[in-house]
Design an enzyme around this catalytic site. Structure first.
Site, PDB file in Angstrom:
ATOM      1  N   LYS A 217     -42.955  -6.394   7.263  1.00 22.23           N
ATOM      2  CA  LYS A 217     -41.649  -6.777   6.730  1.00 22.23           C
ATOM      3  C   LYS A 217     -41.250  -8.106   7.337  1.00 22.23           C
ATOM      4  CE  LYS A 217     -37.674  -5.871   8.357  1.00 22.23           C
ATOM      5  NZ  LYS A 217     -36.441  -5.255   8.891  1.00 22.23           N
TER       6      LYS A 217
ATOM      7  N   ARG B 284     -32.308   1.797   5.795  1.00 26.23           N
ATOM      8  CA  ARG B 284     -33.210   2.349   6.815  1.00 26.23           C
ATOM      9  C   ARG B 284     -32.666   2.141   8.216  1.00 26.23           C
ATOM     10  NH1 ARG B 284     -34.577  -1.376  10.762  1.00 26.23           N
ATOM     11  NH2 ARG B 284     -36.514  -2.509  10.431  1.00 26.23           N
TER      12      ARG B 284
ATOM     13  N   HIS C 147     -22.298  -7.245   7.633  1.00 27.19           N
ATOM     14  CA  HIS C 147     -22.985  -6.644   6.486  1.00 27.19           C
ATOM     15  C   HIS C 147     -23.482  -5.234   6.774  1.00 27.19           C
ATOM     16  CE1 HIS C 147     -26.074  -6.113   3.391  1.00 27.19           C
ATOM     17  NE2 HIS C 147     -26.952  -5.942   4.355  1.00 27.19           N
ATOM     18  N   GLN C 148     -24.040  -5.008   7.971  1.00 28.92           N
ATOM     19  CA  GLN C 148     -24.686  -3.734   8.266  1.00 28.92           C
ATOM     20  C   GLN C 148     -23.712  -2.624   8.645  1.00 28.92           C
ATOM     21  OE1 GLN C 148     -27.931  -3.076   7.798  1.00 28.92           O
ATOM     22  NE2 GLN C 148     -27.553  -0.945   8.394  1.00 28.92           N
TER      23      GLN C 148
ATOM     24  N   MET D  51     -27.436  -0.663  17.814  1.00 28.92           N
ATOM     25  CA  MET D  51     -28.237  -1.088  16.670  1.00 28.92           C
ATOM     26  C   MET D  51     -28.546  -2.585  16.663  1.00 28.92           C
ATOM     27  SD  MET D  51     -28.370   1.937  15.462  1.00 28.92           S
ATOM     28  CE  MET D  51     -29.311   1.610  13.981  1.00 28.92           C
ATOM     29  N   GLY D  52     -27.915  -3.360  17.556  1.00 25.04           N
ATOM     30  CA  GLY D  52     -27.961  -4.806  17.399  1.00 25.04           C
ATOM     31  C   GLY D  52     -29.097  -5.537  18.078  1.00 25.04           C
TER      32      GLY D  52
ATOM     33  N   ASP E 173     -32.475  -6.824  18.940  1.00 28.58           N
ATOM     34  CA  ASP E 173     -33.823  -6.815  18.356  1.00 28.58           C
ATOM     35  C   ASP E 173     -34.621  -8.061  18.730  1.00 28.58           C
ATOM     36  OD1 ASP E 173     -32.468  -8.675  16.858  1.00 28.58           O
ATOM     37  OD2 ASP E 173     -32.862  -7.743  14.918  1.00 28.58           O
TER      38      ASP E 173
ATOM     39  N   LYS F 255     -30.640 -10.466  23.429  1.00 28.55           N
ATOM     40  CA  LYS F 255     -29.549  -9.735  22.781  1.00 28.55           C
ATOM     41  C   LYS F 255     -29.132  -8.543  23.644  1.00 28.55           C
ATOM     42  CE  LYS F 255     -29.836 -10.618  17.836  1.00 28.55           C
ATOM     43  NZ  LYS F 255     -29.906  -9.952  16.511  1.00 28.55           N
TER      44      LYS F 255
END
Length: 331
Positions: A76, A119, A146-147, A229-230, A232, A236
């Site tokens: 991806k 997902r 957005h998420q 979730m942030g 990656d 971060k």
């Protein structure tokens, strides 16, 4: 045309087809399957590539892997162009490419922007359903981008949420976010202070681009579940490393979490050893008990792994073929 009968064909699924087929349930089921495959050592994940295209934030990321039982192979490519709104486009892009393991040829290309949202939120939902207390009712979400809406809706599908607390940097965006959730018919409050927003929360979802802790460790109540979730990529950070050190730790992929996920900082400060992080799939398959007490704080780190993208993309491709919605071209 079926790619298995013609090795030279390529299936193309555009955004409209994907949106027609994709669902929250499909995402939840496929992500759960992916996490179990990781815990069962049926997956090889290759090193993540992150390329900065133009400073400060324009970038691409490439995540790839293979699931050995099914021979599911692919990658991806995610993109982030922060000024895309001037063109009427999303700042976030996502494209998944699936390969034929017999030939090494690409067999499907999928516009995965909608899938990426589903997902990612499904990872949160799977972790929340597995780790959060069954009587968790108060949800705090930090971040209004957005998420964030995907995350809230996914969590509300697995727990009886009765109050949603929103905290973001922009008051206008926070208000619009709250308005977008009105159909849930759940009491919603907006907070300026993240520490106030997380106080007494049963579930916290952090969905930001932060590079520093969003709230103090002491603001989190016993028994809370946190889905971070942030984070990656290196640098971060959303959580106080001391909070991480005092919690039970879970991740989509522990090794990746130590390298580019939320737990990189507690590892660097020698507050936790890498072996203290449990793959969420090990709880799902019964290898690990999960939450050990009602007052335990649990933290799930989602750094995002390729197998999530590949499994959900494969499910979409199969359904598109059944419905005759996939475009096949000679390649």
């Amino acid at each position: 045309m079926n790619p298995d009968s013609s090795k030279q064909s390529l299936l193309i699924l555009n955004a409209q087809v994907v949106k027609q087929i994709a669902s929250r349930k499909l995402a939840f089921d496929t992500v759960k399957e992916a996490f179990i495959a990781v815990a069962n050592n049926k997956v090889n994940l290759y090193p993540v590539v992150i390329g900065v295209v133009a400073e400060p934030e324009t970038r691409i990321s490439i995540k790839s892997g293979i699931e050995h039982n099914s021979g599911l192979l692919g990658l991806k490519v995610g993109s982030y162009w922060p000024d895309n709104d001037r063109f009427g486009l999303s700042n976030h892009g996502s494209t998944t490419l699936l390969y034929n393991t017999d030939t090494g040829m690409p067999r499907a290309i999928i516009n995965a922007r909608e899938l990426n949202g589903l997902r990612t939120a499904a990872a949160n939902a799977v972790a929340t359903a597995t780790l959060a207390r069954s009587d968790a009712h108060r949800l705090t979400v930090i971040g209004t981008g957005h998420q964030a809406e995907y995350e809230v809706r996914a969590v509300c599908a697995v727990r009886d949420i009765r109050e949603i607390r929103i905290c973001g940097r922009n008051a206008e965006r926070a208000l619009k976010f709250a308005e977008a959730l009105a159909d849930l018919n759940i009491a919603t409050k907006i907070f300026d202070s993240a520490d106030e927003a997380v106080a007494d929360a049963d579930i916290i979802s952090t969905v930001t681009l932060s590079r520093a802790p969003l709230f103090s460790a002491t603001s989190v109540s016993p028994g809370c579940h946190i889905s971070a979730m942030g984070a990656d990529k290196a640098g971060k950070q959303e959580l106080d490393p001391q909070l991480v050190a005092n919690a039970e730790l879970y991740a989509d992929h522990p090794l990746q979490s130590c390298e580019i996920g939320e737990f990189q900082h507690a590892i660097e400060q020698l507050l936790i050893p890498p072996h203290s992080i449990t793959a969420i799939g090990a709880v799902l398959n019964g290898q690990h008990p999960g939450r050990t007490s009602r007052d335990t704080i649990t933290v799930f780190d989602s750094s995002g792994i390729a197998i999530q993208d590949l499994v959900i993309a494969e499910s979409i491709v199969k359904r598109a073929l059944e419905l005759g919605l996939a475009l096949a071209v000679e390649f």
